[in-house]
Motif scaffolding. Structure first.
Motif, PDB file in Angstrom:
ATOM      1  N   GLU A 172      42.890  10.250 -11.678  1.00  0.00           N
ATOM      2  CA  GLU A 172      45.000  10.934 -10.946  1.00  0.00           C
ATOM      3  C   GLU A 172      44.486  12.130 -11.019  1.00  0.00           C
ATOM      4  O   GLU A 172      44.214  12.679 -11.779  1.00  0.00           O
ATOM      5  CB  GLU A 172      45.372  10.030 -12.337  1.00  0.00           C
ATOM      6  N   LYS A 219      42.183   1.608  -2.845  1.00  0.00           N
ATOM      7  CA  LYS A 219      41.446   2.279  -2.618  1.00  0.00           C
ATOM      8  C   LYS A 219      40.439   2.645  -3.543  1.00  0.00           C
ATOM      9  O   LYS A 219      39.012   3.171  -3.353  1.00  0.00           O
ATOM     10  CB  LYS A 219      42.074   3.473  -3.276  1.00  0.00           C
ATOM     11  N   LYS A 222      37.280   0.916  -1.556  1.00  0.00           N
ATOM     12  CA  LYS A 222      36.977   2.585  -0.534  1.00  0.00           C
ATOM     13  C   LYS A 222      35.783   3.360  -1.657  1.00  0.00           C
ATOM     14  O   LYS A 222      34.360   3.402  -1.006  1.00  0.00           O
ATOM     15  CB  LYS A 222      37.921   2.861   0.361  1.00  0.00           C
ATOM     16  N   PRO A 239      36.127  12.454  -0.109  1.00  0.00           N
ATOM     17  CA  PRO A 239      38.562  12.143   0.152  1.00  0.00           C
ATOM     18  C   PRO A 239      38.542  13.320  -0.381  1.00  0.00           C
ATOM     19  O   PRO A 239      38.244  13.892  -1.456  1.00  0.00           O
ATOM     20  CB  PRO A 239      37.879  11.114  -0.058  1.00  0.00           C
ATOM     21  N   LYS A 240      39.513  14.232   0.253  1.00  0.00           N
ATOM     22  CA  LYS A 240      40.643  15.149  -0.529  1.00  0.00           C
ATOM     23  C   LYS A 240      41.066  14.149  -2.065  1.00  0.00           C
ATOM     24  O   LYS A 240      41.104  13.196  -1.932  1.00  0.00           O
ATOM     25  CB  LYS A 240      41.870  15.966   0.412  1.00  0.00           C
ATOM     26  N   LYS A 242      43.587  13.687  -3.172  1.00  0.00           N
ATOM     27  CA  LYS A 242      45.107  12.811  -3.615  1.00  0.00           C
ATOM     28  C   LYS A 242      44.631  12.000  -2.389  1.00  0.00           C
ATOM     29  O   LYS A 242      45.586  11.292  -2.341  1.00  0.00           O
ATOM     30  CB  LYS A 242      45.463  13.738  -2.316  1.00  0.00           C
ATOM     31  N   LYS A 243      43.503  11.533  -1.870  1.00  0.00           N
ATOM     32  CA  LYS A 243      43.209  10.519  -0.743  1.00  0.00           C
ATOM     33  C   LYS A 243      42.090   9.475  -1.542  1.00  0.00           C
ATOM     34  O   LYS A 243      41.771   8.606  -1.228  1.00  0.00           O
ATOM     35  CB  LYS A 243      42.902  10.682  -0.077  1.00  0.00           C
ATOM     36  N   ILE A 244      41.833   9.869  -2.970  1.00  0.00           N
ATOM     37  CA  ILE A 244      40.904   9.045  -3.483  1.00  0.00           C
ATOM     38  C   ILE A 244      41.395   7.910  -3.724  1.00  0.00           C
ATOM     39  O   ILE A 244      42.216   7.302  -4.416  1.00  0.00           O
ATOM     40  CB  ILE A 244      40.355   9.782  -4.743  1.00  0.00           C
TER      41      ILE A 244
END
Length: 244
Positions: A172, A219, A222, A239-240, A242-244
């Motif tokens: 997180e 997520k 992915k 990815p950034k 926050k987008k993981i």
């Protein structure tokens, strides 16, 4: 050549087994035929996670002692390209030399990939049983104790001339907004392992033990797909956070 992947961790609780299954599913979705081996003698869980415990008759120790491999495999209905070889219910039944020989026989099998879910902790004898081209993956969480344990695995792998990479699991973004780890690089540096991927925290993965119907969606699916692509040397940017 069969791709051999060994998934390990410094201590239990990092999510090593769920990552092993996640990788197997991601590989199967790319058309790979996967042999998933539970090597945690006395502490097996992959059969429970995949909901096939009732079908378990033979295990890894039986395969190592001459029983036909096909009779030892558990088929996963939801994932027909994944076969499970369960760990023995008792400890001390898996001989490292026999296991090394067993892996050598798989080069002529129909499997595209073998994923071994190792017991937590460092075991040089077991690690040496794997061929030199094995992809060792250490799973850790973004907390100081888990990262330090990953560092011990990284040092051991270097001692026996094996390469290892890191999966940060149950991630997180707020984990790195603290005085211990200012960024992902801090985790990588302390572990001494190259980053392979980051898997976000997921209630679905956490609840898998309770219902025996393991599923990887959203997520986390992915994330495992990106990791599998990197294992096969395909460029896949991170990815950034926050987008993981």
């Amino acid at each position: 050549m069969v791709k051999v992947i060994a998934v390990t961790s410094g201590k239990g609780g990092a999510g090593k087994s769920t990552c092993s299954i996640g990788l197997a599913i991601a590989l199967s979705k790319q058309g790979k035929k996967v042999l998933l081996i539970d090597m945690d003698e006395g502490m097996r869980c992959l059969d429970m996670l995949l909901g096939v415990s009732e079908n378990l008759l033979f295990d890894l120790s039986d395969a190592l002692n001459g029983r036909d491999l096909s009779s030892c495999l558990l088929n996963i209905k939801k994932f027909p390209d994944i076969s499970l070889l369960a760990a023995p219910a008792e400890k001390g039944l898996v001989d490292s030399n026999k296991f090394s020989e067993f892996l050598a026989t798989l080069k002529d099998s129909d499997f595209d990939a073998v994923i071994a879910d190792l017991p937590a902790g460092s075991d040089k004898t077991l690690y040496r049983a794997f061929p030199v081209h094995t992809e060792f993956i250490c799973v850790c969480n973004a907390n100081p104790v888990s990262v330090r344990d990953a560092g011990s695995i990284g040092r051991l792998l270097k001692e026996i001339d094996r390469d290892g990479r890191l999966i940060i699991n149950k991630f997180e973004p707020y984990f790195i907004k603290n005085p211990v780890f200012k960024d992902i690089d801090g985790i990588i540096d302390q572990s001494g392992l190259l980053l392979l991927g980051i898997v976000p925290y997921s209630d679905r993965l956490s609840l898998a033990f309770l219902n025996g119907k393991f599923a990887v969606k959203g997520k986390e699916a992915k994330a495992f797909t990106r990791i599998v692509k990197r294992i096969y040397d395909k460029a896949e940017p991170l990815p950034k956070l926050k987008k993981i």
